[in-house]
Design a protein around this motif. Structure first.
Motif, PDB file in Angstrom:
ATOM      1  N   GLN A 102       0.989  -1.116  -0.004  1.00 36.83           N
ATOM      2  CA  GLN A 102      -0.077   0.000   0.132  1.00 36.83           C
ATOM      3  C   GLN A 102       0.725   1.219  -0.067  1.00 36.83           C
ATOM      4  OE1 GLN A 102      -3.323   0.126   0.053  1.00 36.83           O
ATOM      5  NE2 GLN A 102      -3.537  -2.288   0.318  1.00 36.83           N
ATOM      6  N   LEU A 103       0.084   2.263  -0.425  1.00 36.68           N
ATOM      7  CA  LEU A 103       0.994   3.743  -0.289  1.00 36.68           C
ATOM      8  C   LEU A 103       0.653   4.090   1.334  1.00 36.68           C
ATOM      9  CD1 LEU A 103       0.093   5.525  -3.700  1.00 36.68           C
ATOM     10  CD2 LEU A 103       2.212   4.837  -2.923  1.00 36.68           C
ATOM     11  N   VAL A 104       1.590   4.358   1.953  1.00 33.51           N
ATOM     12  CA  VAL A 104       1.213   4.879   3.096  1.00 33.51           C
ATOM     13  C   VAL A 104       2.133   5.925   3.452  1.00 33.51           C
ATOM     14  CG1 VAL A 104       0.807   2.528   4.053  1.00 33.51           C
ATOM     15  CG2 VAL A 104       3.266   3.127   4.107  1.00 33.51           C
ATOM     16  N   PRO A 105       1.887   6.630   4.616  1.00 34.10           N
ATOM     17  CA  PRO A 105       2.366   7.943   5.204  1.00 34.10           C
ATOM     18  C   PRO A 105       3.670   7.442   6.229  1.00 34.10           C
ATOM     19  CG  PRO A 105       0.461   7.933   6.515  1.00 34.10           C
ATOM     20  CD  PRO A 105       0.466   6.635   5.314  1.00 34.10           C
ATOM     21  N   VAL A 106       4.618   8.135   6.836  1.00 38.18           N
ATOM     22  CA  VAL A 106       5.310   7.973   7.612  1.00 38.18           C
ATOM     23  C   VAL A 106       4.389   8.094   8.733  1.00 38.18           C
ATOM     24  CG1 VAL A 106       7.227   8.969   9.189  1.00 38.18           C
ATOM     25  CG2 VAL A 106       7.401   8.737   6.595  1.00 38.18           C
ATOM     26  N   LYS A 107       3.569   9.303   9.095  1.00 38.43           N
ATOM     27  CA  LYS A 107       2.573   9.491  10.091  1.00 38.43           C
ATOM     28  C   LYS A 107       1.535  10.181   9.670  1.00 38.43           C
ATOM     29  CE  LYS A 107       2.251  10.390  15.149  1.00 38.43           C
ATOM     30  NZ  LYS A 107       3.056  11.036  16.501  1.00 38.43           N
ATOM     31  N   GLU A 108       0.378  10.147   9.751  1.00 41.04           N
ATOM     32  CA  GLU A 108      -0.755  10.853   9.263  1.00 41.04           C
ATOM     33  C   GLU A 108      -1.949  10.824  10.451  1.00 41.04           C
ATOM     34  OE1 GLU A 108      -2.646  13.517   8.055  1.00 41.04           O
ATOM     35  OE2 GLU A 108      -0.889  13.118   7.227  1.00 41.04           O
ATOM     36  N   THR A 109      -2.537  11.594  10.718  1.00 42.98           N
ATOM     37  CA  THR A 109      -3.650  11.862  11.674  1.00 42.98           C
ATOM     38  C   THR A 109      -4.865  12.732  11.039  1.00 42.98           C
ATOM     39  OG1 THR A 109      -2.804  14.013  12.658  1.00 42.98           O
ATOM     40  CG2 THR A 109      -2.236  11.742  13.576  1.00 42.98           C
ATOM     41  N   ASP A 110      -4.786  13.172   9.831  1.00 42.30           N
ATOM     42  CA  ASP A 110      -5.873  14.192   9.208  1.00 42.30           C
ATOM     43  C   ASP A 110      -6.404  13.414   7.904  1.00 42.30           C
ATOM     44  OD1 ASP A 110      -5.721  16.054  11.277  1.00 42.30           O
ATOM     45  OD2 ASP A 110      -4.213  17.093  10.072  1.00 42.30           O
ATOM     46  N   ILE A 111      -5.530  12.548   7.194  1.00 41.26           N
ATOM     47  CA  ILE A 111      -5.925  12.151   5.877  1.00 41.26           C
ATOM     48  C   ILE A 111      -6.395  10.554   6.132  1.00 41.26           C
ATOM     49  CG2 ILE A 111      -5.102  11.730   3.688  1.00 41.26           C
ATOM     50  CD1 ILE A 111      -3.000  13.930   4.178  1.00 41.26           C
ATOM     51  N   ALA A 112      -7.628  10.356   5.720  1.00 41.35           N
ATOM     52  CA  ALA A 112      -8.379   9.070   5.686  1.00 41.35           C
ATOM     53  C   ALA A 112      -8.229   8.581   4.102  1.00 41.35           C
ATOM     54  CB  ALA A 112      -9.476   9.340   6.022  1.00 41.35           C
ATOM     55  N   VAL A 113      -7.967   7.315   4.155  1.00 41.99           N
ATOM     56  CA  VAL A 113      -8.200   6.238   2.889  1.00 41.99           C
ATOM     57  C   VAL A 113      -9.760   5.949   2.657  1.00 41.99           C
ATOM     58  CG1 VAL A 113      -7.561   4.512   1.334  1.00 41.99           C
ATOM     59  CG2 VAL A 113      -6.102   5.293   3.197  1.00 41.99           C
ATOM     60  N   THR A 114     -10.304   6.854   1.930  1.00 42.00           N
ATOM     61  CA  THR A 114     -12.149   6.582   1.663  1.00 42.00           C
ATOM     62  C   THR A 114     -12.382   5.577   0.550  1.00 42.00           C
ATOM     63  OG1 THR A 114     -11.896   8.468   0.222  1.00 42.00           O
ATOM     64  CG2 THR A 114     -12.416   8.934   2.713  1.00 42.00           C
ATOM     65  N   LYS A 115     -11.338   5.442  -0.348  1.00 45.64           N
ATOM     66  CA  LYS A 115     -11.674   4.257  -1.481  1.00 45.64           C
ATOM     67  C   LYS A 115     -10.298   3.626  -2.000  1.00 45.64           C
ATOM     68  CE  LYS A 115     -14.344   3.662  -5.704  1.00 45.64           C
ATOM     69  NZ  LYS A 115     -15.367   4.278  -6.543  1.00 45.64           N
ATOM     70  N   GLU A 116     -10.396   2.516  -2.199  1.00 41.70           N
ATOM     71  CA  GLU A 116      -9.121   1.888  -2.821  1.00 41.70           C
ATOM     72  C   GLU A 116      -9.700   0.840  -3.887  1.00 41.70           C
ATOM     73  OE1 GLU A 116      -5.323  -0.823  -2.158  1.00 41.70           O
ATOM     74  OE2 GLU A 116      -6.111   0.239  -0.334  1.00 41.70           O
ATOM     75  N   TRP A 138      -3.151   5.320   8.173  1.00 41.07           N
ATOM     76  CA  TRP A 138      -3.973   6.480   7.776  1.00 41.07           C
ATOM     77  C   TRP A 138      -4.676   6.871   8.900  1.00 41.07           C
ATOM     78  CZ3 TRP A 138      -2.162   9.625   3.994  1.00 41.07           C
ATOM     79  CH2 TRP A 138      -1.494   8.818   2.678  1.00 41.07           C
ATOM     80  N   ALA A 139      -5.329   7.854   8.986  1.00 40.97           N
ATOM     81  CA  ALA A 139      -5.881   8.418   9.895  1.00 40.97           C
ATOM     82  C   ALA A 139      -7.189   7.803  10.344  1.00 40.97           C
ATOM     83  CB  ALA A 139      -6.473   9.911   9.711  1.00 40.97           C
ATOM     84  N   ASN A 140      -7.954   6.990   9.411  1.00 41.92           N
ATOM     85  CA  ASN A 140      -9.207   6.195   9.827  1.00 41.92           C
ATOM     86  C   ASN A 140      -8.838   4.748   9.899  1.00 41.92           C
ATOM     87  OD1 ASN A 140      -8.402   6.013   6.888  1.00 41.92           O
ATOM     88  ND2 ASN A 140     -10.310   5.496   6.319  1.00 41.92           N
ATOM     89  N   HIS A 141      -7.463   4.512   9.938  1.00 44.52           N
ATOM     90  CA  HIS A 141      -7.244   3.138  10.280  1.00 44.52           C
ATOM     91  C   HIS A 141      -7.904   2.015   9.477  1.00 44.52           C
ATOM     92  CE1 HIS A 141      -4.985   5.170  13.212  1.00 44.52           C
ATOM     93  NE2 HIS A 141      -6.183   5.504  13.817  1.00 44.52           N
TER      94      HIS A 141
END
Length: 404
Positions: free
Chosen positions: A34-48, A218-221
């Motif tokens: 997956q594409l992932v951030p180092v650390k993220e609290t605001d951005i969510a994966v809504t669709k993949e 991502w933020a929504n886990h």
């Protein structure tokens, strides 16, 4: 330089890979991720929409469509794709520039703009299994394989590399493809494609590992709306997947000709049979889920290594074949006097006709037709024009008797 990141969760894969899978009789090249951030609290994966195509050139092709929702203000996020060192010929070899030898055509579009990425060698955090995406200064490190010297560590080192400095500091490393993405408030779209070499061993003609759990960073886990599509557009592909993370819905054949089935664990026989098996002929299967929070990784493996695959040790069948009631009912029509010579002759005929049966050939020979009618994967096609254009190397080995 601005860059893009997609990363592999190393610790999860290492726990999944067994010594038998990656011993000297196997080859591990690389895993998808997956594409992932180092650390993220605001951005969510809504669709993949994740599409994995099983190629005929020993590579798997990956095409991923993401929709992200940035619930905060505009920000630049460092993202990464982390790939373990390959294991081949008894050892791993490190490219100090961080270019993985078995990842090809890496591309990413962010909101319609193609991003430039960089590569490097990064340290992997042993506690959480991923790095901070900061390339190491390779002038300060030397590379060692199978370190430290104990059996358990050596099994891990088959898919790990270590760097050691003058102070004997040990660092587990991986290749990284990384970039920075400028997220706008609201919806952001990423399209990501690459090719990676399929692994193999004595039990599997191909094995395609793909890391799913990093999506939970991502933020929504989770992935709010997830679709997995596995394609085999050319020839015949018969494969299976451990599927306890896919229990919420079945796999569906969405193109071409195909069949799927689920097999549960059989504790009495002490045989691992908890998987979904797929037989595809120029087609694709699809799986969908809402609020998908993967707890394990995806492994697509050729069905040659399935338990009970005693017919030819091939990817065409999971039905045992020997001089038994199965043979009596499927070939001898109830005759109990199955001789060893007769059995061997029929086994050879079945082996050599498997590539044709897999393509739907309807046999004039009633015994052969009766046998294949009783194989779950058999999909007869009276209109199939006999052609060997898409026959694989393994098909020809069966026809020529090399797998006997």
């Amino acid at each position: 330089m601005k860059h893009y990141h997609s990363r592999l969760m190393l610790s999860a894969l290492l726990l999944l890979l067994s010594a038998a899978m990656w011993a000297n009789d196997g080859v591990y090249y690389v895993s998808g991720n997956q594409l992932v951030p180092v650390k993220e609290t605001d951005i969510a994966v809504t669709k993949e929409i994740l599409t994995i195509e099983i190629g005929d050139d020993e590579y798997a092709n990956v095409d991923v469509y993401y929709e992200f929702t940035n619930n905060g203000s505009a920000k630049t996020v460092t993202m990464g794709f982390e790939a373990m060192l390959p294991y081949e010929g008894g050892e791993s070899v490190l490219n100090r520039q961080g270019v993985h030898p078995y990842i090809k055509d890496f591309k990413a579009l962010f909101n319609g703009t193609q991003l430039i990425y960089s590569t490097g060698v990064v340290a992997v955090n042993g506690e959480n299994g991923y790095s901070d995406m900061k390339p190491l200064d390779m002038r300060k490190w030397r590379y060692e394989f199978n370190f430290p010297d104990n059996d358990y560590a050596q099994q891990w080192d088959m898919v790990e590399g270590h760097l050691v400095n003058g102070h004997d500091t040990i660092m587990t490393v991986a290749y990284a493809y990384y970039f920075e993405a400028k997220f706008q408030p609201g919806k952001n779209i990423v399209k990501h494609t690459y090719r990676y070499r399929m692994s193999s061993d004595v039990m599997h003609d191909f094995s395609i590992p793909y890391m799913l759990t990093p999506a939970t960073r991502w933020a929504n886990h989770q992935i709010d709306d997830f679709t997995l599509c596995i394609k085999a557009p050319k020839g015949i592909k018969h494969f299976y997947m451990p599927d306890h993370i896919f229990r919420s819905a079945p796999f569906r054949v969405v193109s071409g000709v195909g069949k799927t089935r689920h097999c549960d664990k059989n504790e009495d026989d002490n045989v691992w049979t908890d998987y979904t098996e797929v037989s595809l002929r120029h087609g694709a299967v699809e799986w969908k889920a809402r609020n998908f929070r993967p707890t394990d990784e995806l492994f697509i493996r050729s069905a040659k290594g399935l338990p009970g695959n005693l017919l030819v040790g091939a990817y065409y069948s999971s039905t045992p074949f020997w001089c038994s009631e199965d043979v009596d009912s499927q070939l001898f029509y109830g005759r109990p006097d199955c001789s060893e010579e007769e059995e061997q002759a029929l086994v050879k005929r079945i082996r050599r006709n498997l590539p044709y049966a897999a393509r739907g050939y309807v046999f004039r020979d009633k015994k052969l037709q009766h046998f294949f009618d009783n194989q779950w994967w058999y999909m007869p096609d009276p209109n199939w024009k006999m052609s060997t254009d898409d026959f694989s190397k393994f098909d020809w080995e069966l026809i020529n008797g090399l797998e006997e």
